[in-house]
Design a protein around this motif. Structure first.
Motif, PDB file in Angstrom:
ATOM      1  N   ARG B   2       0.821  -1.192   0.000  1.00 44.69           N
ATOM      2  CA  ARG B   2       0.000   0.000   0.000  1.00 44.69           C
ATOM      3  C   ARG B   2       0.863   1.254   0.000  1.00 44.69           C
ATOM      4  N   ASN B   3       1.891   1.204   0.847  1.00 48.12           N
ATOM      5  CA  ASN B   3       2.786   2.351   0.955  1.00 48.12           C
ATOM      6  C   ASN B   3       3.544   2.598  -0.341  1.00 48.12           C
ATOM      7  N   ASN B   6       1.273   4.317  -2.684  1.00 45.94           N
ATOM      8  CA  ASN B   6       1.083   5.727  -2.338  1.00 45.94           C
ATOM      9  C   ASN B   6       2.283   6.567  -2.740  1.00 45.94           C
ATOM     10  N   ILE B   7       3.467   6.041  -2.467  1.00 47.12           N
ATOM     11  CA  ILE B   7       4.687   6.787  -2.770  1.00 47.12           C
ATOM     12  C   ILE B   7       4.875   6.903  -4.275  1.00 47.12           C
ATOM     13  N   ARG B  10       2.409   9.430  -5.737  1.00 47.96           N
ATOM     14  CA  ARG B  10       2.816  10.807  -5.447  1.00 47.96           C
ATOM     15  C   ARG B  10       3.960  11.229  -6.357  1.00 47.96           C
ATOM     16  N   GLU B 251      12.239  11.578   7.238  1.00 49.93           N
ATOM     17  CA  GLU B 251      12.070  11.351   8.671  1.00 49.93           C
ATOM     18  C   GLU B 251      10.589  11.303   9.035  1.00 49.93           C
ATOM     19  N   VAL B 252       9.821  12.114   8.321  1.00 44.28           N
ATOM     20  CA  VAL B 252       8.373  12.090   8.540  1.00 44.28           C
ATOM     21  C   VAL B 252       7.802  10.793   7.988  1.00 44.28           C
ATOM     22  N   LEU B 253       8.351  10.374   6.821  1.00 42.89           N
ATOM     23  CA  LEU B 253       7.792   9.193   6.171  1.00 42.89           C
ATOM     24  C   LEU B 253       8.220   7.906   6.870  1.00 42.89           C
ATOM     25  N   LEU B 254       9.452   7.925   7.388  1.00 46.22           N
ATOM     26  CA  LEU B 254      10.049   6.687   7.847  1.00 46.22           C
ATOM     27  C   LEU B 254       9.324   6.065   9.030  1.00 46.22           C
ATOM     28  N   SER B 255       8.589   6.885   9.791  1.00 49.61           N
ATOM     29  CA  SER B 255       7.877   6.287  10.910  1.00 49.61           C
ATOM     30  C   SER B 255       6.723   5.434  10.403  1.00 49.61           C
ATOM     31  N   SER B 256       6.299   5.685   9.158  1.00 53.84           N
ATOM     32  CA  SER B 256       5.192   4.876   8.628  1.00 53.84           C
ATOM     33  C   SER B 256       5.632   3.969   7.483  1.00 53.84           C
ATOM     34  N   VAL B 257       6.789   4.234   6.918  1.00 50.88           N
ATOM     35  CA  VAL B 257       7.201   3.540   5.695  1.00 50.88           C
ATOM     36  C   VAL B 257       8.595   2.975   5.901  1.00 50.88           C
ATOM     37  N   LYS B 258       8.834   1.786   5.378  1.00 49.07           N
ATOM     38  CA  LYS B 258      10.185   1.221   5.462  1.00 49.07           C
ATOM     39  C   LYS B 258      11.071   1.825   4.376  1.00 49.07           C
ATOM     40  N   LYS B 266       9.760   5.038  -5.127  1.00 47.87           N
ATOM     41  CA  LYS B 266      10.333   6.146  -5.873  1.00 47.87           C
ATOM     42  C   LYS B 266      10.859   5.684  -7.226  1.00 47.87           C
TER      43      LYS B 266
END
Lengths: 301, 444
Positions: B2-3, B6-7, B10, B251-258, B266
């Motif tokens: 899912r992640n 999303n990435i 985007r 850093e914002v993404l990493l808490s939710s994404v590996k 990407k």
């Protein structure tokens, strides 16, 4: 009392320095918890370890009473110290994207984005690119991003840095609202007046170690009422010569008298009353700032 | 998953929306078409007459040369164009025929120096256009014996012109020499008749007459397209990762994404942008080929592309892109700034540039042992094997082997780069060294 976060003896050593040294602290559920310390104390490193951004060398972290699992981070909101936003993205797109990443479905994410933009008064900026926003505005966008998925634990690294007083108050209000809803908040800062205003409990970190921690009220009480705040007429040069006085600090409206341990405040009051007319006399606990300086200074000495 | 989606979405949406993308998508094909068709077009158009003076101290050669230069080409322009593109024109002139305006300058004995000075003056500072000389040729008394004559011009790099004159003078001298051996003018003409080589390409589908430079243009066009897209999109991945690192978005993404999800999303997102661009280009190219290029097509030959070539293009684009973009992602994650990333990508560039330097060699001899070996080196495979396939289909086992090697290397490289990426994206401060990189790969 259940804990939202328990940190047990975590360590992190970088090639040259020990950033975090056997640090332990617990954050009760529903509290606003302050992580204090001078620059370079290890606050950000600690927070990054809580967020699984960097791995502790040793030690354990429990979230919501359970041993750390990445999935538990879904219930955590994190505001990093540095503003991490895609500069070319429009504010609203950015927030909706972050909501998706945090596990919201698109309609939910859009709804949450709109709510928080309204609450933080940034709706007018929703179609602007992030890079067109001022620093303070970006800060608010990021703050909204932290809260989109309605986290139970909110970790804020220096949330007020770069904000004007109006926005600082707005953020503080939001934090208090969250506390009333039963959320747990942890924030790091070195601005003591914010801590005094918001925090139930604190952990004071210096050089990677906890030098002081616990309930703010109890900590202050532990330091005793060793300070006199006073206002009086005429020359006050004699104060420093009184027995039991350690230090005198003059400011425009008040004079602060620091007493030596065990000194008798009533004796000082009598001496003062004999020499001048007193309009204000108050026994207080030391300010957090003083405690901070004392605690940090003691370790450094 | 899912992640990743999303990435990916985007990345795709944000990139396709940018002006840079739109401009590149429209301008690049015009640029490429310009590079290949421009020279042909201008050669066909710039038939400005060359104004040449001939000083003939021999007395016989000059008029023969003049006659030869003023002769109308016996072949049709289209045919001449083809010959030119194949590297042959009249008298081995490698470019198109020029038209000439020839003056024979008489010289009184003893006046040589003055004549030469006057002619040089006309080359350098002509009073008007009619007076202006592009070049003059000095034919000596003994040119017929020695075979030496001099060419004076401001621009001596005009090889076509020099070659034409050389051809004309040679022919005149040859004629004189033959006549000196008592061979009749008619016989001389038949002796001097040249041979034309008709070029026939042998393919799996049978023989086919090769019409002009299409045989060269199509492989080069696609190979350069492959090269450009690998380079552009590799660098895009690098910059995008670098931006995420330096702006601390990760850093914002990493808490939710590996990290691996971030990198995968990407890379695929940028690939989707690349494929979109290629699709747009394919449509544009198709349209242009159908209309605008119809005339050019008649001149440069068959520009139809075998359908399998598109398939190979996709295979080598995707594998090559994954190989290079994962390397670029690792560089972007290891660098602390855009400038540092630019410097560090020098490590990757040779892998892309070396094959480009080998293109000429390979297009000339696509099945030489060197060409085979080079095209099997996985980093070179995307460009070189593709070029070989488009010029002259190599044996199936070579194609299969190249794809297998490339796929294996790509998988290994993604594994290594994901590790570097994961550690690198959180490292700030000093510049990373090679031993550190190796250690990062080792970290579990």
């Amino acid at each position: 009392m259940p804990y939202a976060l328990e940190v047990e003896k975590i360590n992190k050593t970088y090639s040259t320095s020990r950033a975090v040294n056997d640090l332990s602290f617990t954050v009760p559920q529903g509290a606003i918890y302050g992580l204090l310390g001078p620059n370079g104390a290890g606050k950000t490193t600690t927070i990054r370890m809580l967020m699984d951004i960097i791995m502790p060398d040793s030690g354990q972290v429990k979230l919501f009473g359970e041993p750390f699992r990445r999935e538990l981070l879904r219930r955590v909101g994190y505001l990093p110290e540095e503003r991490g936003l895609y500069r070319k993205m429009k504010v609203k797109d950015m927030l909706v994207f972050l909501g998706l990443i945090r596990g919201l479905e698109r309609p939910e994410s859009i709804r949450a984005t709109e709510q928080w933009m309204a609450r933080l008064e940034i709706t007018d900026w929703s179609q602007k690119k992030v890079e067109e926003c001022s620093k303070g505005m970006q800060q608010k966008v990021q703050f909204a991003a932290t809260l989109l998925h309605d986290p139970d634990l909110v970790i804020l690294d220096e949330p007020f840095a770069g904000l004007d007083p109006v926005n600082t108050v707005m953020l503080q209000e939001v934090m208090l609202e969250l506390e009333r809803k039963g959320k747990t908040l942890i924030f790091s800062t070195h601005r003591m007046e914010q801590v005094e205003r918001l925090c139930d409990s604190i952990c004071l970190v210096n050089r990677g170690r906890a030098v002081l921690q616990g309930n703010l009220r109890e900590i202050k009480r532990g330091f005793g009422t060793n300070t006199i705040l006073t206002r009086m007429e005429g020359n006050n040069g004699f104060l420093a010569t009184l027995p039991g006085v350690r230090d005198v600090i003059h400011s425009t409206n008040f004079t602060q008298i620091k007493m030596q341990p065990g000194a008798d405040s009533q004796a000082i009051l009598h001496e003062m009353a004999a020499r001048t007319s007193i309009s204000h006399f108050e026994l207080t606990e030391p300010s957090l700032e003083e405690i901070f300086i004392m605690a940090v200074g003691k370790v450094d000495a | 998953m899912r992640n990743i989606i999303n990435i990916l979405v985007r990345e795709y949406v944000e990139r396709v929306r940018t002006k840079a993308f739109i401009i590149l998508t429209v301008v690049a094909p015009l640029f490429i078409v310009g590079i290949f068709l421009g020279p042909v077009y201008f050669m066909a158009r710039s038939n400005k007459a060359q104004h040449i003076a001939i000083v003939d101290l021999d007395g016989r050669i000059g008029s023969l040369v003049k006659e030869r230069l003023l002769e109308k080409p016996k072949i049709e322009p289209k045919e001449a164009l083809q010959k030119a593109q194949q590297g042959r024109g009249r008298d081995n002139n490698p470019i198109l025929e020029d038209t000439y305006n020839v003056e024979l300058i008489p010289v009184e004995p003893g006046q040589e120096a003055q004549v030469r000075a006057r002619l040089s003056e006309r080359v350098l500072h002509a009073k008007n256009d009619d007076d202006k000389l592009d070049a003059y040729v000095w034919i000596d008394k003994n040119t017929a014996e020695t075979g030496n004559a001099d060419y004076y011009a401001r621009n001596t790099a005009d090889f076509g012109n020099v070659a034409t004159l050389e051809g004309a003078i040679s022919r005149a001298v040859t004629r004189l020499r033959l006549q000196a051996k008592n061979i009749s003018p008619d016989q001389v003409d038949s002796l001097l008749k040249r041979v034309d080589l008709r070029t026939v390409k042998i393919t799996e589908g049978g023989e086919k007459e090769d019409k002009g430079i299409a045989a060269f243009v199509i492989p080069m066009f696609f190979t350069m397209l492959l090269y450009m897209t690998l380079l552009i999109y590799g660098a895009t991945v690098m910059r995008s990762v670098q931006e995420e690192k330096s702006s601390r978005v990760f850093e914002v993404l990493l808490s939710s994404v590996k990290p691996i999800e971030l990198m995968t999303g990407k890379i695929i997102g940028v690939a989707a942008v690349g494929l979109t661009q290629l699709a747009v280009w394919a449509v544009m190219f198709g349209t242009v080929a159908a209309y605008g290029l119809a005339a050019a097509s008649a001149q440069i030959g068959d520009i139809s592309v075998p359908p399998m070539l598109y398939v190979y293009f996709l295979i080598y684009f995707i594998l090559g892109y994954l190989l290079f973009s994962s390397m670029y992602a690792a560089v972007g994650a290891s660098a602390n700034s855009d400038q540092e990333a630019q410097q560090m990508q020098m490590v990757i560039l040779p892998f892309i540039i070396v094959p480009v330097m080998l293109l000429q060699m390979i297009i000339r001899n696509p099945s030489s042992p060197t060409a085979v070996a080079m095209s099997l080196i996985p980093f070179f495979t995307p460009l070189l094997m593709f070029l070989r396939i488009s010029v002259q289909t190599p044996p199936v086992w070579q194609i299969a082997l190249s794809i297998a090697l490339l796929a294996g290397t790509t998988a290994g490289m993604i594994w290594i780069c994901a590790r570097i990426y994961r550690v690198g994206i959180l490292m700030y401060g000093k510049r990373v060294t090679l031993p550190e990189l190796v250690r990062w790969i080792g970290t579990a």
